[in-house]
Structures are given as C-alpha cells and as structure tokens.
Design a protein around this motif. Structure first.
Motif, PDB file in Angstrom:
ATOM      1  N   ASP A 189      50.155  39.574  49.814  1.00  0.00           N
ATOM      2  CA  ASP A 189      50.996  39.723  48.386  1.00  0.00           C
ATOM      3  C   ASP A 189      50.048  38.889  47.263  1.00  0.00           C
ATOM      4  O   ASP A 189      50.244  39.762  46.249  1.00  0.00           O
ATOM      5  CB  ASP A 189      52.378  39.226  48.538  1.00  0.00           C
ATOM      6  N   ASN A 190      49.751  37.810  47.600  1.00  0.00           N
ATOM      7  CA  ASN A 190      48.975  37.165  46.605  1.00  0.00           C
ATOM      8  C   ASN A 190      47.843  37.985  45.835  1.00  0.00           C
ATOM      9  O   ASN A 190      47.632  37.788  44.858  1.00  0.00           O
ATOM     10  CB  ASN A 190      48.565  35.706  47.129  1.00  0.00           C
ATOM     11  N   VAL A 191      46.940  38.361  46.957  1.00  0.00           N
ATOM     12  CA  VAL A 191      45.851  38.948  46.410  1.00  0.00           C
ATOM     13  C   VAL A 191      45.845  40.476  46.130  1.00  0.00           C
ATOM     14  O   VAL A 191      45.469  40.926  44.839  1.00  0.00           O
ATOM     15  CB  VAL A 191      44.739  39.108  47.510  1.00  0.00           C
ATOM     16  N   ALA A 192      47.099  40.992  46.494  1.00  0.00           N
ATOM     17  CA  ALA A 192      47.518  42.429  45.778  1.00  0.00           C
ATOM     18  C   ALA A 192      47.798  42.206  44.453  1.00  0.00           C
ATOM     19  O   ALA A 192      47.736  43.379  43.926  1.00  0.00           O
ATOM     20  CB  ALA A 192      48.445  42.824  46.820  1.00  0.00           C
ATOM     21  N   HIS A 193      48.381  40.980  43.956  1.00  0.00           N
ATOM     22  CA  HIS A 193      48.605  40.704  42.495  1.00  0.00           C
ATOM     23  C   HIS A 193      47.682  40.270  41.795  1.00  0.00           C
ATOM     24  O   HIS A 193      47.920  39.886  40.453  1.00  0.00           O
ATOM     25  CB  HIS A 193      49.999  40.296  42.471  1.00  0.00           C
ATOM     26  N   ASP A 194      46.371  39.954  42.321  1.00  0.00           N
ATOM     27  CA  ASP A 194      45.386  39.471  41.554  1.00  0.00           C
ATOM     28  C   ASP A 194      43.986  40.347  41.621  1.00  0.00           C
ATOM     29  O   ASP A 194      43.379  40.638  42.205  1.00  0.00           O
ATOM     30  CB  ASP A 194      44.879  38.298  42.493  1.00  0.00           C
ATOM     31  N   ASP A 195      44.262  40.755  40.392  1.00  0.00           N
ATOM     32  CA  ASP A 195      43.099  42.159  40.085  1.00  0.00           C
ATOM     33  C   ASP A 195      41.710  41.510  40.094  1.00  0.00           C
ATOM     34  O   ASP A 195      40.669  42.478  40.791  1.00  0.00           O
ATOM     35  CB  ASP A 195      43.113  42.411  38.848  1.00  0.00           C
ATOM     36  N   LEU A 196      41.231  40.434  39.981  1.00  0.00           N
ATOM     37  CA  LEU A 196      39.924  39.865  40.021  1.00  0.00           C
ATOM     38  C   LEU A 196      39.662  39.704  41.546  1.00  0.00           C
ATOM     39  O   LEU A 196      38.470  40.157  42.166  1.00  0.00           O
ATOM     40  CB  LEU A 196      39.846  38.199  39.410  1.00  0.00           C
ATOM     41  N   ARG A 197      40.605  38.910  42.199  1.00  0.00           N
ATOM     42  CA  ARG A 197      40.126  38.885  43.732  1.00  0.00           C
ATOM     43  C   ARG A 197      40.118  40.237  44.498  1.00  0.00           C
ATOM     44  O   ARG A 197      39.437  40.463  45.389  1.00  0.00           O
ATOM     45  CB  ARG A 197      41.383  37.939  44.256  1.00  0.00           C
ATOM     46  N   LYS A 198      41.092  41.232  44.018  1.00  0.00           N
ATOM     47  CA  LYS A 198      41.059  42.388  44.656  1.00  0.00           C
ATOM     48  C   LYS A 198      39.791  43.165  44.498  1.00  0.00           C
ATOM     49  O   LYS A 198      39.065  43.701  45.258  1.00  0.00           O
ATOM     50  CB  LYS A 198      42.394  43.207  44.076  1.00  0.00           C
ATOM     51  N   SER A 199      39.354  42.905  43.306  1.00  0.00           N
ATOM     52  CA  SER A 199      37.951  43.660  42.714  1.00  0.00           C
ATOM     53  C   SER A 199      36.878  42.971  43.586  1.00  0.00           C
ATOM     54  O   SER A 199      35.865  43.681  44.218  1.00  0.00           O
ATOM     55  CB  SER A 199      37.826  43.376  41.499  1.00  0.00           C
TER      56      SER A 199
END
Length: 325
Positions: A189-199
């Motif tokens: 959930d944390n990473v899914a809402h963090d555009d930078l980490r997701k990219s």
C-alpha cells in the motif's frame, strides 16, 4: 564448474568481485587478478597462471577482462592460445555481465557457451538518463511466447519474498535468473501511493520482465480472479511480514515465503546481519507459520538456508533483555 578469472588494471577486478559477491553471494573458483602500477607483463602472467592452477576444473576457464588490448588482456591472450578449444575471453567487463556469468555457471558447463551468452547482458546493462540519449534499439526477431501465454489460466507463483529494499540488485539479477519470472509484482500500500518509488521500481526491472506495484487488496483480488494470467510467472515482493500476512490471509495462495532482508530501526533487535525484528514482526511470523507458511531464509539463491525458528528465538531473547534493561 567453469572457473572465472577477472583481470584488470588496478583494483577494478577486486572491486567488481566484491560487488558481485554482495549481489549473488560468494562464489567458488572465481579469482581477481590485478596489474599494479609498479608491475609489468611477467608479474600479471604469473598471477594468472597461479589463479588457473587453483581451480578444480582447469579445462574450462572464462576470463573477464577490463580492456581489449591492454596488458591484462594481452597476457590472458598469450595463455589462451594453448587452450582456445576450451577457454574463452570477454573484454569490456561490467557488473551485469559478471552476474550473468555467475548465473550461467549454474546451468552451463562450457566457458565458450557462457562467453557467448553474457555479451548481450553486458550491452543491455548500459543505460542512460535522460532516456532520449539512449541509442535507438535495433529491431530484433520476435521472441516466441509460451504456448499458453495469454490464454485462460492462473498465475504461477515462482517466488514470494519479504525484503525491505524491494526490487534491488539481488532480486533483479540473482533471484530473477533463478526463478525466471515474467512479472515482478511489488505488493505494498505504501509504495502504491508513492509515485517516485513506484517509478524507480518499474525502471529497475530486468530486461524482459514487467514490474508492477499494486496495493494489497488489489493483489488479493488478482489472486482470486487470475484466469487471464495463463503462462505468467509471478515473483511477489513484500516490504514487511505484515503485508505478506495480510495478503496470504486474504487469499493469495503462498505456501513458502523467502525472507531476504528486514531493515533495522529504533526499537528493533538484529539477531543476524540482514534481519531485524520488533515484537510485532515476531508475532507476525508466528501467525504465518500457524497458517501453514514455511520460510526460506536466504539473501541470494546460493546462500545456505537459515533456521527461522532459531532466528526468532534469538530475536525474542534480545527483545526480552532490551525490555528488562
């Protein structure tokens, strides 16, 4: 097993050997040979001969050299002439090439076959940002897909891993080469809402593998309705054991979880060099075990498996001491 000699000007060979060990684990029959500023051709020739003599199999040797035409290459080439039906040399070494060579030794017994195989990986490892500076790729023949790709079926879960670093070198190289996934799915959930980490995760995916980031509830839905994923081999990454427990209890059908890395923070104890626990972590692993999940405690595939029960006992003892101090 094919022996590997890394040869370079200066300490480059020792440095990349250490980097390879951090990512893929310690390797048998791999030697670094360096040419120091004060040394000449005869010095490095002697080191090369000594390295070859230390290998269990001296008939199959792969030389990974820093620079074509330099002194290390020239001395390797002199030795190669008497063994060119078996030995092989690759110049222009980089870390992706070395990792691919390590992985290839697990299934290939010929130095020449490994040499031919790792060149493409070495080239693919050279990337640039901004992306428009990257040379246009030449068109390549279409790669044959599995006969059941795109047809109704289910995910095949090739690995589920708890790793606070998520998609990093050890996963993108060692584990990907071992498990051969078609998709890497970060379930968080944390990473899914963090555009930078997701990219960053999507950019870190190895060539030929798609990387996705999905919330835990979405992964549970996919696991329950995965009929459109025939031929897809999924490698799941969880940031915490709590995320893994929630996914499994929600219906993601995992029987074994690889425990690779759990970072240290205030209030946690560290019973070994890569795993840190607080009481909630320990309780979560006990719940997972109660749910029938077994644990494969390894950083990389070549490591021996750790005893999770013993690790948890030690962590509990250290937490108790911390609490009573």
């Amino acid at each position: 097993m094919v022996g590997i000699i890394i040869a370079s000007h200066g300490e480059f060979a020792n440095g990349i050997l250490q980097s390879g060990s951090m990512i893929f684990g310690e390797q048998k029959d791999v030697k670094a040979v360096t040419l120091k500023p004060s040394e000449g051709p005869d010095d490095i020739k002697g080191k090369l001969e000594e390295a070859v003599a230390s290998f269990e199999n001296q008939d199959e040797v792969l030389f990974l050299v820093d620079l074509w035409g330099g002194t290390p290459f020239n001395q390797v080439n002199n030795l190669f002439e008497a063994h060119k039906d078996k030995w092989a040399i690759v110049a222009g070494l980089n870390l992706p090439m070395l990792i691919e060579a390590y992985a290839s030794r697990m299934s290939m017994d010929s130095a020449r076959d490994i040499a031919a195989h790792i060149i493409e990986t070495g080239v693919e490892g050279i990337k640039v940002r901004p992306e428009e500076l990257q040379p246009a790729e030449k068109s390549a023949p279409a790669v044959a897909q599995p006969s059941n790709a795109g047809t109704p079926g289910k995910f095949e879960y090739v690995l589920a891993r708890i790793d606070s670093r998520l998609l990093h070198g050890q996963v993108a190289t060692a584990w990907t080469k071992t498990t051969n996934p078609t998709r890497i799915i970060v379930v968080s959930d944390n990473v899914a809402h963090d555009d930078l980490r997701k990219s960053m995760i999507q950019q870190a995916a190895p060539s030929g593998v798609k990387a996705h980031v999905v919330p835990i509830d979405q992964m549970i839905k996919l696991a329950k309705d995965d009929k459109h994923f025939g031929g897809q081999r999924a490698l799941l990454l969880f940031e915490t054991p709590q995320d893994a427990l929630r996914a499994i209890e929600g219906g993601v059908p995992l029987k074994t979880v690889n425990v690779g890395s759990m970072s240290h923070s205030v209030g946690k104890v560290q019973p070994n060099t890569v795993l840190a626990f607080d009481q909630d972590d320990i309780d979560t692993f006990k719940k997972l075990e109660k749910d029938g999940v077994s644990f494969d405690v390894r950083k990389v595939p070549t490591d021996s498996k750790g005893d999770m029960d013993a690790i948890l006992r030690k962590a509990q003892e250290e937490l108790n001491k911390q609490k009573n101090a």
